[in-house]
Design a protein around this motif. Structure first.
Motif, PDB file in Angstrom:
ATOM      1  N   VAL A 137     -87.627  20.608 -37.440  1.00 19.22           N
ATOM      2  CA  VAL A 137     -88.977  20.162 -37.759  1.00 19.22           C
ATOM      3  C   VAL A 137     -88.923  18.681 -38.122  1.00 19.22           C
ATOM      4  O   VAL A 137     -87.970  18.219 -38.756  1.00 19.22           O
ATOM      5  N   ALA A 138     -89.922  17.918 -37.742  1.00 20.79           N
ATOM      6  CA  ALA A 138     -89.953  16.489 -38.031  1.00 20.79           C
ATOM      7  C   ALA A 138     -90.093  16.235 -39.524  1.00 20.79           C
ATOM      8  O   ALA A 138     -90.691  17.028 -40.267  1.00 20.79           O
ATOM      9  N   THR A 139     -89.542  15.121 -39.967  1.00 20.12           N
ATOM     10  CA  THR A 139     -89.835  14.609 -41.297  1.00 20.12           C
ATOM     11  C   THR A 139     -91.084  13.733 -41.202  1.00 20.12           C
ATOM     12  O   THR A 139     -91.499  13.315 -40.116  1.00 20.12           O
ATOM     13  N   ALA A 140     -91.665  13.427 -42.345  1.00 24.00           N
ATOM     14  CA  ALA A 140     -92.819  12.527 -42.351  1.00 24.00           C
ATOM     15  C   ALA A 140     -92.443  11.167 -41.790  1.00 24.00           C
ATOM     16  O   ALA A 140     -93.241  10.512 -41.095  1.00 24.00           O
ATOM     17  N   GLU A 141     -91.212  10.730 -42.052  1.00 20.39           N
ATOM     18  CA  GLU A 141     -90.754   9.435 -41.540  1.00 20.39           C
ATOM     19  C   GLU A 141     -90.673   9.423 -40.021  1.00 20.39           C
ATOM     20  O   GLU A 141     -90.867   8.368 -39.395  1.00 20.39           O
ATOM     21  N   ASP A 142     -90.377  10.589 -39.414  1.00 18.43           N
ATOM     22  CA  ASP A 142     -90.328  10.668 -37.958  1.00 18.43           C
ATOM     23  C   ASP A 142     -91.685  10.352 -37.329  1.00 18.43           C
ATOM     24  O   ASP A 142     -91.758   9.905 -36.172  1.00 18.43           O
ATOM     25  N   ILE A 143     -92.755  10.606 -38.051  1.00 15.40           N
ATOM     26  CA  ILE A 143     -94.101  10.323 -37.552  1.00 15.40           C
ATOM     27  C   ILE A 143     -94.544   8.924 -37.966  1.00 15.40           C
ATOM     28  O   ILE A 143     -95.219   8.222 -37.206  1.00 15.40           O
ATOM     29  N   ALA A 144     -94.161   8.501 -39.156  1.00 16.49           N
ATOM     30  CA  ALA A 144     -94.565   7.183 -39.652  1.00 16.49           C
ATOM     31  C   ALA A 144     -94.030   6.068 -38.771  1.00 16.49           C
ATOM     32  O   ALA A 144     -94.723   5.062 -38.528  1.00 16.49           O
ATOM     33  N   GLY A 145     -92.786   6.221 -38.284  1.00 11.61           N
ATOM     34  CA  GLY A 145     -92.206   5.178 -37.440  1.00 11.61           C
ATOM     35  C   GLY A 145     -93.038   4.898 -36.201  1.00 11.61           C
ATOM     36  O   GLY A 145     -93.379   3.737 -35.919  1.00 11.61           O
ATOM     37  N   PRO A 146     -93.389   5.925 -35.409  1.00  8.46           N
ATOM     38  CA  PRO A 146     -94.246   5.685 -34.240  1.00  8.46           C
ATOM     39  C   PRO A 146     -95.622   5.117 -34.610  1.00  8.46           C
ATOM     40  O   PRO A 146     -96.163   4.298 -33.851  1.00  8.46           O
ATOM     41  N   ILE A 147     -96.200   5.551 -35.741  1.00  7.61           N
ATOM     42  CA  ILE A 147     -97.479   4.974 -36.168  1.00  7.61           C
ATOM     43  C   ILE A 147     -97.327   3.474 -36.383  1.00  7.61           C
ATOM     44  O   ILE A 147     -98.140   2.667 -35.894  1.00  7.61           O
ATOM     45  N   CYS A 148     -96.281   3.092 -37.109  1.00  8.77           N
ATOM     46  CA  CYS A 148     -96.069   1.678 -37.397  1.00  8.77           C
ATOM     47  C   CYS A 148     -95.728   0.898 -36.131  1.00  8.77           C
ATOM     48  O   CYS A 148     -96.121  -0.268 -35.983  1.00  8.77           O
ATOM     49  N   PHE A 149     -95.014   1.527 -35.205  1.00  3.85           N
ATOM     50  CA  PHE A 149     -94.750   0.885 -33.912  1.00  3.85           C
ATOM     51  C   PHE A 149     -96.052   0.515 -33.226  1.00  3.85           C
ATOM     52  O   PHE A 149     -96.218  -0.599 -32.714  1.00  3.85           O
ATOM     53  N   LEU A 150     -97.015   1.441 -33.200  1.00  6.90           N
ATOM     54  CA  LEU A 150     -98.287   1.180 -32.540  1.00  6.90           C
ATOM     55  C   LEU A 150     -99.109   0.119 -33.262  1.00  6.90           C
ATOM     56  O   LEU A 150     -99.994  -0.497 -32.660  1.00  6.90           O
ATOM     57  N   LEU A 151     -98.830  -0.096 -34.548  1.00  4.46           N
ATOM     58  CA  LEU A 151     -99.496  -1.159 -35.297  1.00  4.46           C
ATOM     59  C   LEU A 151     -98.826  -2.513 -35.088  1.00  4.46           C
ATOM     60  O   LEU A 151     -99.407  -3.553 -35.412  1.00  4.46           O
ATOM     61  N   SER A 152     -97.625  -2.504 -34.566  1.00  7.14           N
ATOM     62  CA  SER A 152     -96.819  -3.722 -34.479  1.00  7.14           C
ATOM     63  C   SER A 152     -97.089  -4.501 -33.198  1.00  7.14           C
ATOM     64  O   SER A 152     -97.714  -4.012 -32.256  1.00  7.14           O
ATOM     65  N   ASP A 153     -96.554  -5.723 -33.157  1.00  4.37           N
ATOM     66  CA  ASP A 153     -96.696  -6.555 -31.962  1.00  4.37           C
ATOM     67  C   ASP A 153     -95.954  -5.978 -30.768  1.00  4.37           C
ATOM     68  O   ASP A 153     -96.268  -6.301 -29.618  1.00  4.37           O
ATOM     69  N   ALA A 154     -94.958  -5.120 -31.025  1.00  3.15           N
ATOM     70  CA  ALA A 154     -94.201  -4.519 -29.926  1.00  3.15           C
ATOM     71  C   ALA A 154     -95.082  -3.641 -29.047  1.00  3.15           C
ATOM     72  O   ALA A 154     -94.755  -3.383 -27.888  1.00  3.15           O
ATOM     73  N   ALA A 155     -96.220  -3.172 -29.580  1.00  3.69           N
ATOM     74  CA  ALA A 155     -97.128  -2.288 -28.834  1.00  3.69           C
ATOM     75  C   ALA A 155     -98.390  -3.021 -28.389  1.00  3.69           C
ATOM     76  O   ALA A 155     -99.421  -2.394 -28.157  1.00  3.69           O
ATOM     77  N   ARG A 156     -98.311  -4.333 -28.222  1.00  2.00           N
ATOM     78  CA  ARG A 156     -99.523  -5.117 -27.976  1.00  2.00           C
ATOM     79  C   ARG A 156    -100.195  -4.795 -26.641  1.00  2.00           C
ATOM     80  O   ARG A 156    -101.379  -5.105 -26.457  1.00  2.00           O
TER      81      ARG A 156
END
Length: 262
Positions: free
Chosen positions: A226-245
């Motif tokens: 089962v995923a940890t909360a951090e496993d989901i937080a990382g992709p959320i933050c990726f989509l907020l970052s410049d890497a996902a522009r």
């Protein structure tokens, strides 16, 4: 269930101002930590869990002492209260770079359609979907070019969930809403995406992951956990970052392979 204090940071978020709803626990709180570790300033919105929200702010301050971190309570299903929350963000931040629509509920008790009462349906839709509408609307009024909106959906939006149809319906609507708003806001260079988690080890899902039910859930996850909360937080933050522009209108599935629909 204990939440990890680990909070790996991501580039391109330093100095960003982000409002996270449902930020007092679970996925939201892990997202707050990830954002703070990346140098962002974070507003933590909560409904009733004020003490937990204040602890989330303390964690953010320990990770990013120079940031502007704060919390505020609001019933996000009430557009007036949601507007007041964003006005607080205006006062605290002087602008907004990102919004994470994470607040939501899920009931462990089965609700077959024959016994699903209208008030239960209404509460689920208001909490999980109306809050997303209200928050996204307020964010769209404030975000400028390179702004980011990330909404939290669920695998239930894609595969359905027997005896939890009201939950699946609310999350499926978030996916459609995400794609619609991404098309609207794209010309303003505002990216709108959603993350669709599978099973996550949080307070909300813990009762459903006990005993035989938990073991059965594991058999459906190719990665075997089962995923940890951090496993989901990382992709959320990726989509907020410049890497996902150059990513918008996408539903990012984070489910250990349990729903292969990408």
């Amino acid at each position: 269930m204990t939440e990890s204090s680990k909070a790996p940071g991501l580039p391109g978020l330093a100095g960003k101002r982000v409002l996270v709803t449902g930020g007092s626990r679970g996925i939201g709180r892990a997202t707050v930590r990830c954002l703070a570790a990346s140098g962002a300033s974070v507003g933590v919105a909560y409904h009733r869990a004020e003490a937990e929200a204040r602890r989330a702010v303390e964690e953010a301050r320990s990770l990013a002492p120079d940031g502007r971190h704060w919390c505020a309570g609001a019933d996000l299903a009430d557009p007036a209260e949601c507007r007041t929350l964003f006005e607080r963000a205006d006062a605290e931040f002087g602008g907004l770079d990102g919004f994470v629509g994470n607040a939501g509920i899920w009931n462990v008790d089965a609700r077959p359609i024959e016994s699903l009462e209208a008030d239960e349906w209404r509460r689920m839709i208001e909490t999980n979907l109306t809050s997303i509408y209200a928050g996204t609307r307020e964010a769209a009024l404030r975000l400028r070019a390179n702004g980011r909106i990330v909404l939290v959906s669920s695998t239930a939006s894609q595969r359905g969930e027997a005896e939890h149809s009201h939950y699946a319906a609310s999350k499926g609507a978030i996916n459609a809403f995400c794609k619609s708003i991404a098309t609207e806001l794209g010309p303003r260079s505002i990216n709108v995406n959603a993350v669709a988690p599978g099973w996550v080890d949080t307070d909300m899902s813990a009762p459903a992951l006990q005993g035989d039910a938990g073991r059965a859930a594991l058999t459906l996850i190719p990665l075997g956990r089962v995923a940890t909360a951090e496993d989901i937080a990382g992709p959320i933050c990726f989509l907020l970052s410049d890497a996902a522009r150059h990513i918008t209108g996408e539903i990012l599935n984070v489910n250990g392979g349990s729903v292969l629909c990408g």
